[in-house]
Design an enzyme around this catalytic site. Structure first.
Site, PDB file in Angstrom:
ATOM      1  N   SER A   1      37.528  49.401  31.169  1.00 47.70           N
ATOM      2  CA  SER A   1      39.028  49.376  31.369  1.00 47.70           C
ATOM      3  C   SER A   1      39.561  48.769  32.792  1.00 47.70           C
ATOM      4  O   SER A   1      38.767  47.883  33.282  1.00 47.70           O
ATOM      5  CB  SER A   1      39.459  50.634  31.408  1.00 47.70           C
ATOM      6  OG  SER A   1      41.248  50.575  30.990  1.00 47.70           O
ATOM      7  N   ASN A   2      40.853  48.776  33.041  1.00 43.71           N
ATOM      8  CA  ASN A   2      40.812  48.754  34.177  1.00 43.71           C
ATOM      9  C   ASN A   2      42.089  49.207  34.974  1.00 43.71           C
ATOM     10  O   ASN A   2      42.526  50.552  34.744  1.00 43.71           O
ATOM     11  CB  ASN A   2      41.653  46.676  33.929  1.00 43.71           C
ATOM     12  CG  ASN A   2      43.044  46.945  33.144  1.00 43.71           C
ATOM     13  OD1 ASN A   2      44.238  48.275  33.752  1.00 43.71           O
ATOM     14  ND2 ASN A   2      43.041  46.774  31.649  1.00 43.71           N
ATOM     15  N   ARG A   3      42.631  49.100  36.371  1.00 41.42           N
ATOM     16  CA  ARG A   3      42.895  49.878  37.549  1.00 41.42           C
ATOM     17  C   ARG A   3      44.486  50.273  36.882  1.00 41.42           C
ATOM     18  O   ARG A   3      44.855  51.161  37.632  1.00 41.42           O
ATOM     19  CB  ARG A   3      42.586  49.932  38.760  1.00 41.42           C
ATOM     20  CG  ARG A   3      41.631  50.141  38.971  1.00 41.42           C
ATOM     21  CD  ARG A   3      41.362  49.008  40.462  1.00 41.42           C
ATOM     22  NE  ARG A   3      42.193  49.040  41.805  1.00 41.42           N
ATOM     23  CZ  ARG A   3      43.142  48.902  42.387  1.00 41.42           C
ATOM     24  NH1 ARG A   3      42.079  47.290  42.896  1.00 41.42           N
ATOM     25  NH2 ARG A   3      44.028  49.199  43.181  1.00 41.42           N
TER      26      ARG A   3
END
Ligand code: PMT
Length: 219
Positions: free
Chosen positions: A21-23
């Site tokens: 995923s990412n932030r």
């Protein structure tokens, strides 16, 4: 106006308990949804997993993966007059997700990846008279890549943000962006709250839609 907004990250499973995923916190996309809803427009927010409540007056559809986000946006495209893609959709995902939790001792030495669907590209052919807005998240000067994405994804507007700047991009409550309209001069905004950025995007979209319907009425 009917406005479709996306926000947050996607999660691409490695196994039932792990993902890539990412932030993205969803703050930027949720602020865009809230800005349109506060002006009385009907908003559907397609959201990846975030810790935010749906803004008042906004109907939310929750998704996990890029495939699910594509399906949710695609199903509502005919309904909307504008699409604002603030979500940080995964560019890559594991080629295969394991059906059961991978054992610690069976650590894969590498993850085989494949491209996730590019939602804006997939929907470009069905754009018609809709206003399409994308974001470009870059580390460093975002303008060259933003111009390329504006052109290649057939957008009306791209919001270029340098996510390596303090107080800008992922997770922050503020953002520092440049609005790049197709065929128009860049609008460089100062560091401001994400809600402030969202208001400027909403104003641009509504002006653009009003201009397009006035032009259609004249012909
Ligand atoms: O959520 P926050 O913590 O508030 O952070 C805000 C933000 C940094 C996530 C937001 O401001 C932002 O920049 N969103 C876009 C992030 C991104 O994925 O940028 P990109 O340059 O990789 O993608 C360009 C555009 O294509 C985006 O509109 C994106 O939604 C879209 N895209 C990207 C990948 C993909 N597979 N499909 C897409 O449609």
């Amino acid at each position: 106006m009917h406005v479709l907004v996306t926000a947050g990250p996607t999660r691409e499973p490695i196994d039932p308990v792990r993902f890539i995923s990412n932030r993205s916190s969803g703050k930027m996309g949720y602020a865009v949804a809230a800005a349109f809803a506060a002006r009385g427009h009907e908003v559907v927010l397609v959201s990846g997993p975030v810790a935010l409540a749906a803004p008042a007056g906004v109907s939310r559809v929750q998704v996990q993966t890029a495939d699910e986000m594509l399906a949710a946006v695609s199903a509502r495209l005919e309904w909307c007059g504008a699409l604002v893609m603030a979500a940080a959709v995964a560019d890559w995902r594991p080629r295969r997700a394991a059906a059961a939790k991978l054992k610690k001792a069976a650590m894969p030495v590498a993850l085989e990846l494949e491209a996730a669907p590019d939602i804006l590209r997939a929907l470009a052919e069905r754009k018609g008279g809709r206003v399409f807005v994308g974001f470009a998240a870059e580390t460093g000067d975002p303008l060259p890549e933003a111009r390329r994405k504006l052109r290649e994804k057939k957008l009306d507007l791209i919001v270029a943000n340098d996510v390596s700047r303090a107080g800008s991009g992922f997770e922050a409550d503020t953002n520092k962006v440049t609005l790049l309209p197709a065929g128009g001069a860049p609008i460089d905004l100062p560091l401001m709250s994400k809600r402030g950025v969202a208001e400027r995007i909403a104003e641009w979209v509504l002006d653009r839609a009003a201009g397009a319907s006035a032009a259609a009425a004249e012909t």
